[in-house]
Design a protein around this motif. Structure first.
Motif: not given
Length: 520
Positions: A75-94
């Motif tokens: 579960a922890d490894q999965y969360a780490q991989r997802r966090v890297n995707s959230y970096v791009g979401l923080l600068t998204s237009e949405k």
């Protein structure tokens, strides 16, 4: 052709010669200092005009609920991989649109450009930094991001189900830093100073490499293949008092001329110099006043000295001595005036001037005539020293012609002005006619620029006789000289025999005109 320091730099390409670089930098220290100050000033100016920027920060913790199918590590490894995707979401237009809905005064571009996101390596921590020119705007955007980003991720990840795969929790912030993060004053000042200093050092070295003039006796000796007989320091007082008499007789500059006189006396003991041509490569290098002062120095030693103003194009010697030039060398060569009437005594010294006389249209032909050779031979038997001032070597041939009639020639070179190419051309001119190159004199040397014993290290060396100085001052103002011509020089042989002394009523007292460069 580069100068001596530049030659050292090129000769040691591939190996750092710190002494050569040091000399180049020391020579242009003012340029290094100027650019360093300008660089620091530019840093101060840029900092003063920059708009302050404020930052707010937020930190999330990403967690993944576990179920019976996985382990906490998975579960922890999965969360780490997802966090890297959230970096791009923080600068998204949405996300920007969601923040604008909460703060209508903001725009999408303003929000999107102000957010910077990052994820800590091997952790489940996600950070966002909001930078804005106003602290209130920075905090407002950060608050909007903190309120909406977790909800947006839930919608994207869980798609409305009741079992979330990832949960984001704000663990820090939004927090406003009340101190502006930009501009960084200390960093800007330091960068400006370093850039200016580096530019100054580079220009100093480049300036030396591109400098084609001579700035040291060593370089001059290597270039001419003859000794440097003296270096004459630059003196501001030379413009007012070009001759080494009165107060100037005790100066370091006067001592340099005495050193030149001594060196000429010992330059060749087997073939002593009795007739001497003084010339230069180009005009305004100090040859005429050097000739005048050298003649004064020889006369001070008690030698019967004749100074010949053979620069028939731009004569200046008579002006320095404050004597007339209406009648002189040209008139004697043309047969219009007897040599006895052309010679003018000067001061209480055994010094006589043969001025230029009428400016002729053909100076080279006159100086190269048999009459000139006969005159020089006659004068050399009557005087113990004959100093001949001639035009520069590069523009005209007069000096080369006159040098063939003398025991030798000295080349006057102006510090930091005469190019190496012109000096080489002047030496070739003397060599072409078989003239004897006795050596060179480096003139107008600034303090610390390579001046020699008398010119730089001592202001005075001994004191001149006050009585002598007083007599010279009175004499230069027009008082008659009491000593007879028989005490000055022996009778002239052949057709130039002096049957009578020069007229005591000859006008003299014209005010000396300073040279263009104010130096001897």
């Amino acid at each position: 052709m580069p100068n001596d320091t530049a030659a050292e730099l090129k000769a040691h390409s591939g190996a750092l010669d710190m002494r050569a670089y040091g000399r180049a930098i020391r020579k242009s220290w003012w340029l290094v200092l100027l650019l360093a100050v300008l660089g620091l000033g530019a840093g101060v100016l840029i900092t003063a005009k920059a708009t302050p920027q404020y930052q707010s920060s937020i930190t999330w913790f990403a967690s993944t609920p576990t179920n019976g199918d996985g382990t906490p590590l998975q579960a922890d490894q999965y969360a780490q991989r997802r966090v890297n995707s959230y970096v791009g979401l923080l600068t998204s237009e949405k996300l920007s649109d969601l923040v604008v809905e909460k703060n209508p005064a903001l725009t999408r571009d303003q929000v999107q450009s102000s957010i910077t996101a990052s994820a800590d390596l091997n952790t489940v921590l996600l950070s966002a930094t909001v930078t804005a020119s106003s602290p209130a705007t920075s905090l407002a955007i950060a608050t909007g991001v903190a309120d909406t980003f977790g909800t947006m991720v839930q919608q994207l990840e869980n798609r409305g189900t009741d079992n979330p795969t990832v949960v984001l929790n704000v663990v820090s912030g939004p927090t406003l830093n009340p101190v502006p993060v930009s501009p960084k004053k200390t960093l800007n000042y330091a960068l400006g100073l370093v850039v200016g200093l580096a530019a100054g050092l580079a220009l100093a070295i480049l300036r030396t490499i591109l400098d084609t003039t001579v700035r040291s006796p060593q370089a001059l000796r290597e270039l001419t293949g003859a000794p440097v007989l003296a270096t004459i320091a630059s003196d501001r007082g030379a413009r007012r008092s070009p001759l080494i008499v009165d107060r100037s007789a005790q100066s370091g500059r006067a001592e340099a001329f005495r050193q030149l006189r001594t060196n000429l006396q010992f330059v060749d003991l087997q073939e002593p110099v009795r007739t001497l041509v003084v010339t230069s490569s180009l005009p305004d290098e100090g040859k005429s006043s050097t000739a005048a002062n050298l003649a004064v120095a020889f006369a001070e030693s008690g030698r019967r000295t004749l100074l010949v103003e053979a620069d028939l194009r731009r004569p200046k010697v008579a002006d320095y001595l404050e004597l007339e030039r209406a009648v002189g060398l040209t008139d004697v060569l043309l047969g219009g005036v007897d040599i006895n009437d052309a010679l003018q005594p000067w001061g209480n010294l055994p010094l006589t001037l043969l001025a230029s006389g009428t400016i002729p249209p053909n100076p080279s032909e006159l100086l190269g005539s048999p009459v000139m050779a006969e005159l020089m031979a006659s004068l050399s038997t009557s005087f113990e020293m004959v100093v001949i001032d001639t035009p520069p070597l590069v523009p005209v041939t007069d000096a080369a012609i006159a040098a063939t009639l003398a025991d030798g020639a000295i080349l006057i070179v102006r510090y930091g002005r005469t190019s190496r190419a012109d000096i080489a051309a002047a030496v070739r001119s003397l060599d072409a006619v078989g003239a004897r190159n006795l050596g060179s004199v480096l003139t107008m040397v600034p303090p610390g620029g390579g001046a020699s014993y008398g010119a730089a290290r001592y202001n005075t060396y001994g004191a001149e006789s006050p009585t002598r100085s007083k007599r010279l001052r009175l004499n230069r103002k027009g008082k008659r000289v009491e000593e007879s011509n028989a005490e000055r020089h022996a009778p002239l042989p052949s057709s130039f025999d002096r049957s009578s002394p020069p007229s005591a009523d000859r006008p003299r007292g014209r005010r000396a005109a300073p040279s263009d460069d104010g130096e001897i």
